[in-house]
Design an enzyme around this catalytic site. Sequence first.
Site, PDB file in Angstrom:
ATOM      1  N   CYS A 111       0.801  -1.246   0.000  1.00 47.32           N
ATOM      2  CA  CYS A 111       0.000   0.000   0.000  1.00 47.32           C
ATOM      3  C   CYS A 111       0.827   1.286   0.000  1.00 47.32           C
ATOM      4  O   CYS A 111       0.514   2.215  -0.745  1.00 47.32           O
ATOM      5  CB  CYS A 111      -0.986  -0.011   1.159  1.00 47.32           C
ATOM      6  SG  CYS A 111      -2.020  -1.482   1.139  1.00 47.32           S
ATOM      7  N   HIS A 250      -4.367   6.659   2.504  1.00 49.75           N
ATOM      8  CA  HIS A 250      -4.625   5.352   1.905  1.00 49.75           C
ATOM      9  C   HIS A 250      -6.068   4.959   2.213  1.00 49.75           C
ATOM     10  O   HIS A 250      -6.550   5.138   3.331  1.00 49.75           O
ATOM     11  CB  HIS A 250      -3.650   4.341   2.508  1.00 49.75           C
ATOM     12  CG  HIS A 250      -3.916   2.948   2.077  1.00 49.75           C
ATOM     13  ND1 HIS A 250      -4.152   2.600   0.765  1.00 49.75           N
ATOM     14  CD2 HIS A 250      -3.992   1.782   2.791  1.00 49.75           C
ATOM     15  CE1 HIS A 250      -4.346   1.302   0.690  1.00 49.75           C
ATOM     16  NE2 HIS A 250      -4.267   0.785   1.899  1.00 49.75           N
ATOM     17  N   ASN A 280     -10.203  -0.775  -1.513  1.00 49.75           N
ATOM     18  CA  ASN A 280      -8.763  -0.662  -1.249  1.00 49.75           C
ATOM     19  C   ASN A 280      -7.997  -1.183  -2.472  1.00 49.75           C
ATOM     20  O   ASN A 280      -7.948  -2.387  -2.714  1.00 49.75           O
ATOM     21  CB  ASN A 280      -8.423  -1.481   0.006  1.00 49.75           C
ATOM     22  CG  ASN A 280      -6.951  -1.411   0.376  1.00 49.75           C
ATOM     23  OD1 ASN A 280      -6.118  -0.937  -0.400  1.00 49.75           O
ATOM     24  ND2 ASN A 280      -6.625  -1.898   1.560  1.00 49.75           N
TER      25      ASN A 280
END
Length: 324
Positions: A111, A250, A280
């Site tokens: 990420c 994020h 995500n």
Amino acid sequence: MYAHLIGTGSSVPERVLTNADLEKMVDTDSEWIETRAGIKERRITSDDEWVSDLATEAARKALEHAGMSPKELDLIICATVTGDTTMPSAASIVQYNIGAGGATYDLGSACPGFLYGLATAKAYIESGMFRNIMVIGAETTSKVVDFTDRNTCILFGDGAGAVVITATEEEGGIMEVEMESDGALGHLLYLPGMRQRIPVLREKDPVPLYVKMQGNDLFKYAVKSMADSSVKVLEKGGLGIDDIKYLIPHQANIRIIEATAKRAGVPLEKVLINIEKFGNTSSATIPIAFDEAVRDGRIQKGDALVGVSFGAGLSWGAVLFKWY
Ligand code: UT7
């Protein structure tokens, strides 16, 4: 020299997977997903659509936006943990597709990978090693998610975002960077894939290709690390919350985003959120949200921004930068 972001682009697959679709696949319900994670739908690649396809489209858009020819690029970094192949790199495939020159490699830090790519670009440009760098965050997480595991399959989606970064003498650009990792917590989120060296993982995990996650534990680390990194990177830059236009976190879970903002003292109207549409997308969440906000005018020339992320490693970090 300063490393300025001068172009952005993004790309997501056409296919939409809604919460209602997931209800037919696992024991879950739309309302749980929306209230516990903040996600309504996500984009999913088809069987013959790969990270390099999404990354190539994002790269083309970013170059066009920057008004730069692909031949002018010195380096393409693709932050991904779901490359089409382990080798060659996704960045090499993108280079071929867009007809670019220069060097290429993938950056595997899940990420926060896109932010780590920005940090790398800053170092190269400020040292004088390269002038024009493309950083891409691109993932096809749907290809490594177990669609019988409701703990993970409801969260992830596919997408890509890219930026073009160039050396200029004008102060600003990528201003400060904050990065940290704790390898002792690697077991909380992992994707064994071909990396079968660790016997304990091999024995424990009969389905080695899928993401495994301890969501509850990650949640706490995510909030603390992202809030702390945001505050630290601002301190390094000598700026306060009032000086930035947006925090770009994020997009892992709406509750993580809200708790991070609260802990860092950032009002929610200053936080870019698009998790409801894309879920995500790992390294792609920040460049996609950034691209959307630049293109619809929410982000204007000179705006100071903080990108902050967290993920497998565990690794986390924040980047303070200005849009050119
Ligand atoms: O990209 C960076 C890395 N990833 C993250 O940062 C993810 C961080 N974690 C999270 O986002 C959240 O922990 C999740 C969304 C994964 C889970 O939310 P939660 O509020 O932490 O739920 P939980 O794991 O505490 O589970 C609560 C309940 C459980 O039922 P019981 O034991 O209370 O009866 C779960 O079995 O919710 C149940 N549950 C579900 N129910 C419906 C778990 N997943 C689902 C589901 N649908 N998909």
